[in-house]
Motif scaffolding. Sequence first.
Motif, mmCIF file in Angstrom:
data_model
loop_
_atom_site.group_PDB
_atom_site.id
_atom_site.type_symbol
_atom_site.label_atom_id
_atom_site.label_comp_id
_atom_site.label_asym_id
_atom_site.label_seq_id
_atom_site.Cartn_x
_atom_site.Cartn_y
_atom_site.Cartn_z
ATOM 1 N N PRO A 147 -7.023 14.769 -19.873
ATOM 2 C CA PRO A 147 -6.212 13.567 -19.643
ATOM 3 C C PRO A 147 -7.009 12.492 -18.917
ATOM 4 O O PRO A 147 -8.051 12.769 -18.298
ATOM 5 N N LYS A 148 -6.504 11.292 -18.959
ATOM 6 C CA LYS A 148 -7.240 10.132 -18.450
ATOM 7 C C LYS A 148 -7.600 10.274 -16.974
ATOM 8 O O LYS A 148 -8.701 9.899 -16.552
ATOM 9 N N ILE A 149 -6.706 10.833 -16.176
ATOM 10 C CA ILE A 149 -6.989 10.947 -14.747
ATOM 11 C C ILE A 149 -8.105 11.949 -14.489
ATOM 12 O O ILE A 149 -8.920 11.774 -13.572
ATOM 13 N N LEU A 150 -8.199 13.005 -15.311
ATOM 14 C CA LEU A 150 -9.288 13.963 -15.161
ATOM 15 C C LEU A 150 -10.610 13.346 -15.609
ATOM 16 O O LEU A 150 -11.648 13.557 -14.965
ATOM 17 N N ARG B 298 0.826 -1.214 0.000
ATOM 18 C CA ARG B 298 0.000 0.000 0.000
ATOM 19 C C ARG B 298 0.859 1.261 0.000
ATOM 20 O O ARG B 298 0.585 2.208 -0.747
ATOM 21 N N LEU B 299 1.908 1.280 0.827
ATOM 22 C CA LEU B 299 2.758 2.467 0.882
ATOM 23 C C LEU B 299 3.464 2.730 -0.445
ATOM 24 O O LEU B 299 3.526 3.868 -0.917
ATOM 25 N N PHE B 300 3.996 1.671 -1.048
ATOM 26 C CA PHE B 300 4.662 1.841 -2.334
ATOM 27 C C PHE B 300 3.683 2.338 -3.399
ATOM 28 O O PHE B 300 3.981 3.267 -4.147
ATOM 29 N N ARG B 301 2.508 1.742 -3.457
ATOM 30 C CA ARG B 301 1.515 2.161 -4.446
ATOM 31 C C ARG B 301 1.066 3.608 -4.193
ATOM 32 O O ARG B 301 0.899 4.391 -5.123
ATOM 33 N N GLN B 302 0.856 3.966 -2.924
ATOM 34 C CA GLN B 302 0.427 5.329 -2.607
ATOM 35 C C GLN B 302 1.432 6.362 -3.090
ATOM 36 O O GLN B 302 1.064 7.488 -3.435
ATOM 37 N N HIS B 303 2.694 5.976 -3.126
ATOM 38 C CA HIS B 303 3.742 6.901 -3.543
ATOM 39 C C HIS B 303 4.179 6.694 -4.990
ATOM 40 O O HIS B 303 5.200 7.241 -5.414
ATOM 41 N N GLY B 304 3.395 5.916 -5.730
ATOM 42 C CA GLY B 304 3.635 5.798 -7.156
ATOM 43 C C GLY B 304 4.589 4.713 -7.590
ATOM 44 O O GLY B 304 4.917 4.618 -8.773
ATOM 45 N N TYR B 305 5.039 3.876 -6.668
ATOM 46 C CA TYR B 305 5.964 2.806 -7.039
ATOM 47 C C TYR B 305 5.181 1.586 -7.512
ATOM 48 O O TYR B 305 4.320 1.072 -6.778
ATOM 49 N N PRO B 306 5.464 1.097 -8.722
ATOM 50 C CA PRO B 306 4.649 0.025 -9.324
ATOM 51 C C PRO B 306 5.001 -1.372 -8.808
ATOM 52 O O PRO B 306 5.409 -2.255 -9.557
ATOM 53 N N MET C 97 -16.074 2.623 -10.002
ATOM 54 C CA MET C 97 -14.969 1.886 -9.399
ATOM 55 C C MET C 97 -13.870 1.601 -10.412
ATOM 56 O O MET C 97 -12.672 1.652 -10.088
ATOM 57 N N ASP C 98 -14.252 1.324 -11.649
ATOM 58 C CA ASP C 98 -13.247 1.147 -12.705
ATOM 59 C C ASP C 98 -12.480 2.441 -12.944
ATOM 60 O O ASP C 98 -11.284 2.427 -13.249
ATOM 61 N N ALA C 99 -13.167 3.569 -12.811
ATOM 62 C CA ALA C 99 -12.499 4.861 -12.958
ATOM 63 C C ALA C 99 -11.477 5.069 -11.846
ATOM 64 O O ALA C 99 -10.406 5.656 -12.063
ATOM 65 N N TRP C 100 -11.781 4.580 -10.637
ATOM 66 C CA TRP C 100 -10.805 4.626 -9.547
ATOM 67 C C TRP C 100 -9.558 3.825 -9.922
ATOM 68 O O TRP C 100 -8.421 4.239 -9.624
ATOM 69 N N LYS D 155 -3.806 3.780 -11.657
ATOM 70 C CA LYS D 155 -2.818 3.533 -12.713
ATOM 71 C C LYS D 155 -2.094 4.812 -13.093
ATOM 72 O O LYS D 155 -0.863 4.822 -13.253
ATOM 73 N N GLU D 156 -2.823 5.890 -13.247
ATOM 74 C CA GLU D 156 -2.224 7.154 -13.658
ATOM 75 C C GLU D 156 -1.292 7.729 -12.590
ATOM 76 O O GLU D 156 -0.401 8.514 -12.902
ATOM 77 N N MET D 157 -1.499 7.334 -11.339
ATOM 78 C CA MET D 157 -0.654 7.830 -10.258
ATOM 79 C C MET D 157 0.654 7.061 -10.133
ATOM 80 O O MET D 157 1.540 7.428 -9.353
ATOM 81 N N LEU D 158 0.801 5.967 -10.891
ATOM 82 C CA LEU D 158 2.011 5.153 -10.815
ATOM 83 C C LEU D 158 3.108 5.705 -11.714
ATOM 84 O O LEU D 158 2.852 6.335 -12.727
ATOM 85 N N ARG D 159 4.320 5.426 -11.347
ATOM 86 C CA ARG D 159 5.463 5.757 -12.178
ATOM 87 C C ARG D 159 5.764 4.544 -13.060
ATOM 88 O O ARG D 159 5.627 3.415 -12.598
ATOM 89 N N PRO D 160 6.205 4.685 -14.318
ATOM 90 C CA PRO D 160 6.524 5.934 -15.020
ATOM 91 C C PRO D 160 5.327 6.564 -15.738
ATOM 92 O O PRO D 160 5.486 7.574 -16.415
#
Length: 477
Positions: free
Chosen positions: A358-361, A114-122, A413-416, A421-426
Amino acid sequence: MAALNSNSFYHRPESKFPPSLWGDQFINHVSDSKVVEKYSKTVEVMKSDVRDLLTAPETKMVDTMHLIDTLERLGISYHFENEIEDRLQQFFNLDTNYHDDEAYDLYTVTLHFRLFRQHGYPISTEIFRKWTDGNGKFNESIKSDAKGMLSLYEASYLRIRGETILDDALAFTTATLKSMVPDLRSPLKKQVERALVQPLHFGIPRLESHSYIAMYEEEEIRNETLIKFAKLDYNLLQMQLKEELQQVSRWDFGELSGLPEYMRPLYKAILELYIQFEEELAMEGRSYAAYYAIEGLKELVRCYFEEAKWFIKGNLPLFEEYLKLGLITSTFGYLVPSSFMGIGYARKEDFEWLRKKPKILVAACTIGRLVDDVGSYEGEMERGQLAIGVESYVKEYGVIKEEAMAKLMEIAMDAWKDTNKEMLRPSCYKSRDLLTVILNFERLVDVTYKDKEDGYTHPEKVLKPLIVDMFVDAFQV
């Protein structure tokens, strides 16, 4: 509903909005500068102590990750963004073997995920395979681990499309935790009860911090310094928010000729507001920012007008046709660039990026529109309005309203998942701070329309206690 011709007199259904719950308490707020100074000095001392804990090289990864989670949940991690980022990057690059080391139990692994995902680490979902059988289903043996199940439950909300193991995890943990609640002891019982109502990832961070501070105080193993730090910091921020509320609590409006009486105050306020914005932004070399907010407002009003025509004529569009318009009337296409105006490092290219949807918006607009449609459905029907989103789906697909609302929530929920996905790096192609602004609008929707309640129209039940926590009641320190 019968269609109305051009000569028909149309009576707009009225919403019975309750009067203001707050009176003039925010307008009359007076900040105590001595208290602010006292709290601020104490917080500065504590910041130094916590920074030493975070950066100590001899501390184990497991302990540091637990500290990071505690800081974030207490709402004080923003003081240590650089230190936390350095530590997470270091840990992620270790490529830890979570499968064979017995030290990595269910709670620890899911917390790290959870912590890695919250900070964008895939980080991959493969780390969960050690708790699944040959068919990919979670082992029944982990049902007895309440703390681990809660951690897995929270982690599952960071999933993206195609991660069926986390879809299964959410269903598995939700059912298990609900059955566990009667036999749990607090503070774990309180944490589970809250999580089942408000998942951490979908919650408004400051409100989640307020809740967690109280629960953390009940933990057998707790850091008293962190508790005091969190309370002082929360109170300081609350004082700042009260000052900001005082500044924005409405304006002295005059009359404007040429408009209906009820529109004049709003129109004047908008004009004055954006003139002021442009003047202030010009001093930063960012006067262009107001243009994008104004254009977003124009687009919103045009779409409101189209929806009004649907309603007046009694027409139900196809669901997809409605959704194209509904993404705009979610208001996020206007609110997000308006928020970017207040972010000094948001440049013209960031506003242009927003303008291209953009997709996240789009994901945020989808969540805002559909969750709103479900939450406000009953109220709109009672007022004699056409609940276009739900009713369009009902008519087009021949289902009952409950099925339609379930489908709308599934799309949301699919939009979530798209947002995650958009919050992940790269794939995180913009500043994460800017993307988090959009994420927080989605969180606001989840909280405001919790359990199909329309918190905007009827704030007494949903929003009042949250506003009291955020702006009124301070912690005793």
